[in-house]
Write an enzyme that holds these catalytic residues in place. Structure first.
Site, PDB file in Angstrom:
ATOM      1  N   ARG A 135       0.819  -1.232   0.000  1.00  0.00           N
ATOM      2  CA  ARG A 135       0.000   0.000   0.000  1.00  0.00           C
ATOM      3  C   ARG A 135       0.844   1.270   0.000  1.00  0.00           C
ATOM      4  O   ARG A 135       0.429   2.314   0.498  1.00  0.00           O
ATOM      5  CB  ARG A 135      -0.958   0.024   1.191  1.00  0.00           C
ATOM      6  CG  ARG A 135      -1.901  -1.166   1.218  1.00  0.00           C
ATOM      7  CD  ARG A 135      -2.987  -1.001   2.242  1.00  0.00           C
ATOM      8  NE  ARG A 135      -3.864  -2.150   2.227  1.00  0.00           N
ATOM      9  CZ  ARG A 135      -3.661  -3.250   2.977  1.00  0.00           C
ATOM     10  NH1 ARG A 135      -2.621  -3.309   3.793  1.00  0.00           N
ATOM     11  NH2 ARG A 135      -4.504  -4.238   2.903  1.00  0.00           N
ATOM     12  N   LYS A 171       3.026  11.289 -11.020  1.00  0.00           N
ATOM     13  CA  LYS A 171       2.007  10.565 -11.790  1.00  0.00           C
ATOM     14  C   LYS A 171       2.597   9.213 -12.156  1.00  0.00           C
ATOM     15  O   LYS A 171       3.621   9.144 -12.843  1.00  0.00           O
ATOM     16  CB  LYS A 171       1.654  11.315 -13.070  1.00  0.00           C
ATOM     17  CG  LYS A 171       0.616  12.390 -12.896  1.00  0.00           C
ATOM     18  CD  LYS A 171       0.140  12.862 -14.258  1.00  0.00           C
ATOM     19  CE  LYS A 171      -0.839  13.999 -14.137  1.00  0.00           C
ATOM     20  NZ  LYS A 171      -1.221  14.539 -15.458  1.00  0.00           N
ATOM     21  N   GLU A 230       8.401  18.361 -25.131  1.00  0.00           N
ATOM     22  CA  GLU A 230       7.993  18.805 -23.786  1.00  0.00           C
ATOM     23  C   GLU A 230       8.721  20.103 -23.425  1.00  0.00           C
ATOM     24  O   GLU A 230       8.149  21.000 -22.810  1.00  0.00           O
ATOM     25  CB  GLU A 230       8.271  17.721 -22.741  1.00  0.00           C
ATOM     26  CG  GLU A 230       7.496  16.424 -22.924  1.00  0.00           C
ATOM     27  CD  GLU A 230       5.984  16.563 -22.732  1.00  0.00           C
ATOM     28  OE1 GLU A 230       5.527  17.564 -22.135  1.00  0.00           O
ATOM     29  OE2 GLU A 230       5.253  15.670 -23.205  1.00  0.00           O
ATOM     30  N   LYS A 266       7.951  22.738 -13.718  1.00  0.00           N
ATOM     31  CA  LYS A 266       7.083  21.616 -13.348  1.00  0.00           C
ATOM     32  C   LYS A 266       6.927  21.532 -11.829  1.00  0.00           C
ATOM     33  O   LYS A 266       5.827  21.314 -11.317  1.00  0.00           O
ATOM     34  CB  LYS A 266       7.617  20.298 -13.911  1.00  0.00           C
ATOM     35  CG  LYS A 266       6.712  19.138 -13.517  1.00  0.00           C
ATOM     36  CD  LYS A 266       6.634  18.034 -14.505  1.00  0.00           C
ATOM     37  CE  LYS A 266       5.490  17.094 -14.108  1.00  0.00           C
ATOM     38  NZ  LYS A 266       5.370  15.931 -14.950  1.00  0.00           N
ATOM     39  N   GLU A 282      -3.909  17.665 -10.087  1.00  0.00           N
ATOM     40  CA  GLU A 282      -4.474  18.154 -11.343  1.00  0.00           C
ATOM     41  C   GLU A 282      -5.925  18.592 -11.217  1.00  0.00           C
ATOM     42  O   GLU A 282      -6.797  18.175 -11.984  1.00  0.00           O
ATOM     43  CB  GLU A 282      -4.319  17.091 -12.444  1.00  0.00           C
ATOM     44  CG  GLU A 282      -4.422  17.693 -13.831  1.00  0.00           C
ATOM     45  CD  GLU A 282      -4.025  16.734 -14.948  1.00  0.00           C
ATOM     46  OE1 GLU A 282      -2.863  16.323 -14.990  1.00  0.00           O
ATOM     47  OE2 GLU A 282      -4.904  16.423 -15.763  1.00  0.00           O
ATOM     48  N   ARG A 319      -2.501  22.256 -12.838  1.00  0.00           N
ATOM     49  CA  ARG A 319      -1.594  21.251 -13.416  1.00  0.00           C
ATOM     50  C   ARG A 319      -1.997  20.869 -14.842  1.00  0.00           C
ATOM     51  O   ARG A 319      -1.181  20.360 -15.604  1.00  0.00           O
ATOM     52  CB  ARG A 319      -1.527  20.018 -12.500  1.00  0.00           C
ATOM     53  CG  ARG A 319      -0.493  19.010 -12.965  1.00  0.00           C
ATOM     54  CD  ARG A 319      -0.150  17.984 -11.908  1.00  0.00           C
ATOM     55  NE  ARG A 319       0.781  17.004 -12.435  1.00  0.00           N
ATOM     56  CZ  ARG A 319       1.443  16.121 -11.716  1.00  0.00           C
ATOM     57  NH1 ARG A 319       1.258  16.084 -10.403  1.00  0.00           N
ATOM     58  NH2 ARG A 319       2.277  15.258 -12.271  1.00  0.00           N
ATOM     59  N   ASN A 371      -0.443  19.840 -19.660  1.00  0.00           N
ATOM     60  CA  ASN A 371      -0.919  19.080 -20.824  1.00  0.00           C
ATOM     61  C   ASN A 371      -1.030  19.974 -22.068  1.00  0.00           C
ATOM     62  O   ASN A 371      -1.651  19.580 -23.058  1.00  0.00           O
ATOM     63  CB  ASN A 371      -2.283  18.452 -20.530  1.00  0.00           C
ATOM     64  CG  ASN A 371      -2.216  17.502 -19.359  1.00  0.00           C
ATOM     65  OD1 ASN A 371      -1.200  16.856 -19.147  1.00  0.00           O
ATOM     66  ND2 ASN A 371      -3.284  17.441 -18.579  1.00  0.00           N
ATOM     67  N   HIS A 418      -1.168  18.736 -25.691  1.00  0.00           N
ATOM     68  CA  HIS A 418      -1.296  17.281 -25.624  1.00  0.00           C
ATOM     69  C   HIS A 418      -2.618  16.734 -26.158  1.00  0.00           C
ATOM     70  O   HIS A 418      -2.700  15.540 -26.443  1.00  0.00           O
ATOM     71  CB  HIS A 418      -1.088  16.790 -24.184  1.00  0.00           C
ATOM     72  CG  HIS A 418       0.369  16.756 -23.795  1.00  0.00           C
ATOM     73  ND1 HIS A 418       1.162  17.885 -23.786  1.00  0.00           N
ATOM     74  CD2 HIS A 418       1.179  15.740 -23.425  1.00  0.00           C
ATOM     75  CE1 HIS A 418       2.388  17.548 -23.412  1.00  0.00           C
ATOM     76  NE2 HIS A 418       2.428  16.261 -23.191  1.00  0.00           N
ATOM     77  N   HIS A 468      -2.215  13.570 -28.384  1.00  0.00           N
ATOM     78  CA  HIS A 468      -2.702  12.220 -28.087  1.00  0.00           C
ATOM     79  C   HIS A 468      -3.608  11.716 -29.205  1.00  0.00           C
ATOM     80  O   HIS A 468      -3.586  10.526 -29.540  1.00  0.00           O
ATOM     81  CB  HIS A 468      -3.438  12.200 -26.748  1.00  0.00           C
ATOM     82  CG  HIS A 468      -2.496  12.351 -25.589  1.00  0.00           C
ATOM     83  ND1 HIS A 468      -2.856  12.912 -24.391  1.00  0.00           N
ATOM     84  CD2 HIS A 468      -1.189  12.026 -25.460  1.00  0.00           C
ATOM     85  CE1 HIS A 468      -1.804  12.920 -23.574  1.00  0.00           C
ATOM     86  NE2 HIS A 468      -0.791  12.387 -24.200  1.00  0.00           N
ATOM     87  N   HIS A 472       6.262  11.098 -29.488  1.00  0.00           N
ATOM     88  CA  HIS A 472       5.398  11.900 -28.614  1.00  0.00           C
ATOM     89  C   HIS A 472       5.727  13.404 -28.717  1.00  0.00           C
ATOM     90  O   HIS A 472       4.841  14.236 -28.892  1.00  0.00           O
ATOM     91  CB  HIS A 472       5.534  11.419 -27.173  1.00  0.00           C
ATOM     92  CG  HIS A 472       4.735  12.214 -26.192  1.00  0.00           C
ATOM     93  ND1 HIS A 472       3.356  12.229 -26.179  1.00  0.00           N
ATOM     94  CD2 HIS A 472       5.119  13.063 -25.195  1.00  0.00           C
ATOM     95  CE1 HIS A 472       2.930  13.032 -25.216  1.00  0.00           C
ATOM     96  NE2 HIS A 472       3.980  13.553 -24.613  1.00  0.00           N
TER      97      HIS A 472
HETATM   98  N1  GLY Z   1       2.924  15.098 -17.657  1.00  0.00           N
HETATM   99  C1  GLY Z   1       1.982  15.988 -17.133  1.00  0.00           C
HETATM  100  C2  GLY Z   1       1.949  15.990 -15.642  1.00  0.00           C
HETATM  101  O1  GLY Z   1       2.803  15.428 -14.998  1.00  0.00           O
HETATM  102  O2  GLY Z   1       1.030  16.555 -15.093  1.00  0.00           O
END
Ligand code: GLY
Length: 346
Positions: free
Chosen positions: A115, A137, A179, A207, A217, A221, A225, A228, A232, A249
């Site tokens: 956990r 993430k 990026e 970041k 997010e 946050r 994106n 993106h 995507h 990408h």
């Molecule tokens: N790659 C986008 C983020 O980490 O929010």
């Protein structure tokens, strides 16, 4: 060596950036860890990046396959079983050494094992260093979509070793550069002629600041994106119907940035000069700005609707008078018209 802190209270952690940063591993291990499992890929081992890597505690190395196809629940189960077999306790540590796929999957395995077990990321690709390894993430794909299962689970530290970029294949650079181009619109931008270490540090600083403000997010946050949503859709359409596009990408993100700028201009949020800035930045990073041949506006809009980042209505992350932010309820006709403006088949 640059050190940037991701400020998240008790879950704060350092990101160290510079040549040889991987050798700082023993110094960033969580207090009390007595054992480690290093998760990596054969290509990273073959490049020699594990030689001399010393966590300062007994460790085992566990490799996983490469490629997006390995980002599965099956791989998470395999990793967790290896952790159990090596006697890893909740107080110990997982060390992910590789690009975004390794850090996403090993991070999610660490988040799930007992956990929640600590992990450290050693990012060996440009994309990993400026994006994937930082921010917590973690996750894997399902047949139904990318990154549908995962957790926000912050690492104990991130080591961005710029030395490891020496063996990065040329097209992998494009992944990271896309990026980097994105960050040019989110804060104090990286400049293509800066030293690499400085460029990575600038991106990480942006970041870190965004993640500290909005870890899960909720809103802010989403700016990460930027570019993106179309990216995507291009990646999904490419995989499903257009293998000849062969887009990385970062290349898809670059095209997505131009699209986002044109859409923002159509909506009256930015002017032509700002669109030109987008083109200049994308060109400076030597990235494409045009849609691939045969792209269909209708097909791309369908894929955008399926992208979880677009949510239910057509939400886009767009530039505007108050900077880059999510814009909800964009009319599909504006999206279609912008794609056609970029040369898509109507
Ligand atoms: N790659 C986008 C983020 O980490 O929010």
């Amino acid at each position: 060596m640059h050190e940037i802190r991701v400020a998240l209270g008790a879950r704060s952690y350092p990101v160290l950036i510079g040549p040889g940063a991987r050798h700082e591993l023993s110094g960033v291990l969580p207090v009390g860890a007595r054992r480690a499992v290093i998760v990596t890929q054969e290509a990273v081992q073959e490049a020699g990046w594990l030689q001399g890597l010393d966590p300062g505690v007994p460790f085992e190395v566990c490799t996983m396959a490469g490629g997006e196809a390995t980002k599965t629940m099956g791989t998470v189960e395999e990793l967790c079983r290896r952790f159990a077999q090596s006697g890893l306790s909740r107080a110990d540590v997982v060390v992910a050494v590789g690009g975004g796929i390794v850090t996403d999957v090993a991070g999610f395995a660490a988040a799930s094992y007992h956990r929640g077990t600590a992990y450290v990321n050693i990012a060996t690709t440009l994309l990993g260093q400026v994006d994937a390894a930082v921010g917590g993430k973690t996750g894997v794909n399902l047949p139904e979509g990318k990154n549908l299962v995962g957790a926000f689970w912050q690492p104990a530290a991130v080591l961005c070793d710029t030395e490891t970029l020496a063996t990065l294949p040329p097209r992998e650079w494009a992944c990271g550069k896309g990026e980097m181009a994105k960050y040019a619109f989110l804060g104090q931008p990286p400049r293509p002629d800066d030293e690499l270490e400085e460029q990575v540090a600038r991106c990480v600083a942006i970041k870190a600041e965004v993640v500290a403000a909005d870890e899960r997010e909720g809103d802010r946050r989403m700016a990460l994106n930027y570019g993106h949503t179309l990216a995507h859709a291009l990646e999904s359409a490419g995989m499903a119907d257009h293998p000849e596009w062969d887009l990385r990408h970062g290349e898809a993100v670059a095209i997505g940035l131009i699209f986002a700028a044109l859409l923002a201009r159509r909506l009256g949020r930015i002017d032509e000069a700002r669109v030109r800035q987008h083109r200049t930045v994308v060109a400076a990073f030597d990235l494409p700005s045009a849609l691939p041949p045969g792209a269909s506006a209708a097909e791309l809009v369908t894929f955008m609707g399926r992208d979880k980042k677009a949510q239910q209505d057509l939400t886009f992350v767009l530039d505007g008078p108050e900077g880059v932010q999510p814009v909800r309820g964009v009319a599909p006709s504006d999206v279609l018209a912008t794609l056609v403006e970029m040369g898509a088949l109507s």
